[in-house]
Design a protein around this motif. Structure first.
Motif, PDB file in Angstrom:
ATOM      1  N   PRO A 137       0.812  -1.220   0.000  1.00 36.55           N
ATOM      2  CA  PRO A 137       0.000   0.000   0.000  1.00 36.55           C
ATOM      3  C   PRO A 137       0.844   1.269   0.000  1.00 36.55           C
ATOM      4  CG  PRO A 137      -0.868  -1.585   1.584  1.00 36.55           C
ATOM      5  CD  PRO A 137       0.446  -2.126   1.108  1.00 36.55           C
ATOM      6  N   GLU A 138       2.025   1.194   0.621  1.00 37.13           N
ATOM      7  CA  GLU A 138       2.893   2.371   0.678  1.00 37.13           C
ATOM      8  C   GLU A 138       3.325   2.833  -0.704  1.00 37.13           C
ATOM      9  OE1 GLU A 138       2.969   0.248   4.509  1.00 37.13           O
ATOM     10  OE2 GLU A 138       3.296  -0.369   2.427  1.00 37.13           O
ATOM     11  N   PHE A 139       3.437   1.899  -1.649  1.00 39.42           N
ATOM     12  CA  PHE A 139       3.788   2.276  -3.022  1.00 39.42           C
ATOM     13  C   PHE A 139       2.699   3.174  -3.601  1.00 39.42           C
ATOM     14  CE2 PHE A 139       3.667   1.873  -7.586  1.00 39.42           C
ATOM     15  CZ  PHE A 139       5.002   1.916  -7.969  1.00 39.42           C
ATOM     16  N   PHE A 140       1.460   2.798  -3.389  1.00 39.31           N
ATOM     17  CA  PHE A 140       0.356   3.563  -3.967  1.00 39.31           C
ATOM     18  C   PHE A 140       0.098   4.854  -3.192  1.00 39.31           C
ATOM     19  CE2 PHE A 140      -0.076  -0.633  -5.733  1.00 39.31           C
ATOM     20  CZ  PHE A 140      -0.312  -0.343  -7.069  1.00 39.31           C
ATOM     21  N   GLN A 141       0.531   4.908  -1.949  1.00 34.69           N
ATOM     22  CA  GLN A 141       0.516   6.182  -1.237  1.00 34.69           C
ATOM     23  C   GLN A 141       1.485   7.154  -1.898  1.00 34.69           C
ATOM     24  OE1 GLN A 141       1.344   5.378   2.924  1.00 34.69           O
ATOM     25  NE2 GLN A 141      -0.470   4.093   3.151  1.00 34.69           N
ATOM     26  N   ARG A 142       2.657   6.638  -2.284  1.00 35.26           N
ATOM     27  CA  ARG A 142       3.620   7.480  -2.984  1.00 35.26           C
ATOM     28  C   ARG A 142       3.079   7.907  -4.344  1.00 35.26           C
ATOM     29  NH1 ARG A 142       8.906   7.491  -1.161  1.00 35.26           N
ATOM     30  NH2 ARG A 142       9.025   9.274  -2.570  1.00 35.26           N
ATOM     31  N   VAL A 143       2.376   6.987  -5.012  1.00 39.24           N
ATOM     32  CA  VAL A 143       1.758   7.317  -6.299  1.00 39.24           C
ATOM     33  C   VAL A 143       0.810   8.495  -6.143  1.00 39.24           C
ATOM     34  CG1 VAL A 143       0.057   6.522  -8.002  1.00 39.24           C
ATOM     35  CG2 VAL A 143       1.980   5.049  -7.391  1.00 39.24           C
ATOM     36  N   LEU A 144      -0.018   8.470  -5.115  1.00 38.74           N
ATOM     37  CA  LEU A 144      -0.979   9.555  -4.906  1.00 38.74           C
ATOM     38  C   LEU A 144      -0.287  10.862  -4.546  1.00 38.74           C
ATOM     39  CD1 LEU A 144      -3.826   7.643  -3.067  1.00 38.74           C
ATOM     40  CD2 LEU A 144      -3.916   8.687  -5.339  1.00 38.74           C
ATOM     41  N   GLU A 145       0.845  10.781  -3.850  1.00 36.94           N
ATOM     42  CA  GLU A 145       1.589  11.992  -3.517  1.00 36.94           C
ATOM     43  C   GLU A 145       2.086  12.698  -4.771  1.00 36.94           C
ATOM     44  OE1 GLU A 145       4.699  10.767  -0.918  1.00 36.94           O
ATOM     45  OE2 GLU A 145       3.342  10.196   0.714  1.00 36.94           O
ATOM     46  N   VAL A 146       2.604  11.916  -5.730  1.00 36.00           N
ATOM     47  CA  VAL A 146       3.160  12.535  -6.946  1.00 36.00           C
ATOM     48  C   VAL A 146       2.085  12.799  -7.991  1.00 36.00           C
ATOM     49  CG1 VAL A 146       5.432  11.524  -6.570  1.00 36.00           C
ATOM     50  CG2 VAL A 146       3.781  10.303  -7.993  1.00 36.00           C
ATOM     51  N   ALA A 147       0.920  12.143  -7.848  1.00 36.97           N
ATOM     52  CA  ALA A 147      -0.150  12.331  -8.837  1.00 36.97           C
ATOM     53  C   ALA A 147      -0.700  13.747  -8.809  1.00 36.97           C
ATOM     54  CB  ALA A 147      -1.277  11.329  -8.583  1.00 36.97           C
ATOM     55  N   GLN A 148      -0.679  14.366  -7.623  1.00 35.67           N
ATOM     56  CA  GLN A 148      -1.222  15.717  -7.466  1.00 35.67           C
ATOM     57  C   GLN A 148      -2.692  15.781  -7.878  1.00 35.67           C
ATOM     58  OE1 GLN A 148       1.379  18.529  -9.434  1.00 35.67           O
ATOM     59  NE2 GLN A 148       3.223  17.657  -8.504  1.00 35.67           N
ATOM     60  N   ALA A 149      -3.398  14.693  -7.595  1.00 35.66           N
ATOM     61  CA  ALA A 149      -4.833  14.624  -7.897  1.00 35.66           C
ATOM     62  C   ALA A 149      -5.481  13.687  -6.883  1.00 35.66           C
ATOM     63  CB  ALA A 149      -5.064  14.108  -9.319  1.00 35.66           C
ATOM     64  N   ALA A 150      -6.773  13.836  -6.716  1.00 34.14           N
ATOM     65  CA  ALA A 150      -7.508  12.964  -5.810  1.00 34.14           C
ATOM     66  C   ALA A 150      -7.484  11.531  -6.331  1.00 34.14           C
ATOM     67  CB  ALA A 150      -8.951  13.451  -5.692  1.00 34.14           C
ATOM     68  N   PRO A 151      -7.622  10.536  -5.452  1.00 36.43           N
ATOM     69  CA  PRO A 151      -7.591   9.136  -5.892  1.00 36.43           C
ATOM     70  C   PRO A 151      -8.553   8.832  -7.032  1.00 36.43           C
ATOM     71  CG  PRO A 151      -7.494   9.229  -3.502  1.00 36.43           C
ATOM     72  CD  PRO A 151      -7.740  10.639  -3.982  1.00 36.43           C
ATOM     73  N   ARG A 152      -9.776   9.330  -6.962  1.00 37.11           N
ATOM     74  CA  ARG A 152     -10.760   9.027  -7.994  1.00 37.11           C
ATOM     75  C   ARG A 152     -10.501   9.791  -9.288  1.00 37.11           C
ATOM     76  NH1 ARG A 152     -12.761   4.513  -7.809  1.00 37.11           N
ATOM     77  NH2 ARG A 152     -14.600   5.139  -8.981  1.00 37.11           N
ATOM     78  N   ARG A 153      -9.568  10.714  -9.256  1.00 37.90           N
ATOM     79  CA  ARG A 153      -9.169  11.430 -10.468  1.00 37.90           C
ATOM     80  C   ARG A 153      -7.804  10.958 -10.963  1.00 37.90           C
ATOM     81  NH1 ARG A 153     -12.303  15.904 -11.662  1.00 37.90           N
ATOM     82  NH2 ARG A 153     -13.860  16.452 -10.077  1.00 37.90           N
ATOM     83  N   THR A 154      -7.338   9.842 -10.359  1.00 39.93           N
ATOM     84  CA  THR A 154      -6.049   9.259 -10.730  1.00 39.93           C
ATOM     85  C   THR A 154      -6.277   7.851 -11.257  1.00 39.93           C
ATOM     86  OG1 THR A 154      -4.939  10.517  -8.980  1.00 39.93           O
ATOM     87  CG2 THR A 154      -3.743   8.649  -9.915  1.00 39.93           C
TER      88      THR A 154
END
Length: 213
Positions: A137-154
């Motif tokens: 899960p920590e990998f996808f937490q990092r993904v969301l940090e760099v995505a600069q968008a809400a989860p449902r918009r990523t």
């Protein structure tokens, strides 16, 4: 609306042909033999490194990796390793204003090689550089940090259900499963994969239509 698309690497952006062929040559076994072993572990839902362990029982994969690098026979990526749809798809997505990120389970060296290809992406990063790998899960937490968008918009795009589709969905991201490579083809019609995938695609160029829609 999808604002950021994050791409897996192996069998999503790049072909794994050279990777496995180079391992077969290093271990001095027929390429077809190792390819068949990769197919076997895929079908069993096992880690792909198990193919190397089947080919050479007792192998220390990390030690052999470093030995290959020291011998000048380590990782290599060039334009021929990219799927044909990668550059046009990523370019079109950026033209639409979509943030494009490449983030997969790869070594730090692979990250350097990918960035050397000057792909049309806002960020290229690997698990080796982050110090955490899928499906954690920590990998996808990092993904969301760099995505600069809400989860449902990523949107996370990948071929591997266990490493890509399922954990990305669990993290709240939208998911696209691509029918590409052995994992993508084998699990494409699995009911659990179908349920976890917001979209199922055969080419990255289909993403442009999805975004526009």
């Amino acid at each position: 609306m999808i604002e950021t698309i994050v791409f897996d690497v192996g069998e999503t952006i790049t072909r794994d042909d050279r990777y496995w062929a180079s391992w077969a040559d290093w271990l001095d076994i027929p390429r077809h033999t190792l390819s068949a072993l990769v197919g076997a572990v895929v079908a069993q839902g096992r880690d792909n490194a198990d193919a190397l362990r089947l080919a050479r029982p007792g192998i220390d994969v990390a030690a052999e990796y470093h030995a290959r690098e020291a011998a000048g026979r380590g990782e290599h990526l060039d334009e021929s390793d990219l799927y044909d749809d990668v550059r046009p798809a990523l370019s079109s997505l950026r033209d639409l204003g979509t943030r494009v990120i490449i983030a997969g389970n790869q070594t730090s060296r692979a990250g350097e090689l990918l960035r050397g290809l000057d792909l049309p992406a806002d960020l290229v990063v690997t698990s080796g550089e982050w110090g955490v790998a899928k499906p954690q899960p920590e990998f996808f937490q990092r993904v969301l940090e760099v995505a600069q968008a809400a989860p449902r918009r990523t949107l996370y795009v990948g071929d591997h259900p266990v490493n890509d589709t399922f954990p990305a969905k669990a993290a709240g991201l939208r998911t696209a499963h691509i029918r590409r490579g052995p994992w993508g083809h084998l699990w494409a019609d699995d009911p659990k994969v179908m349920e976890a995938s917001d979209w199922r695609i055969d080419s990255l160029t289909q993403l442009t239509t999805l975004i526009e829609g």
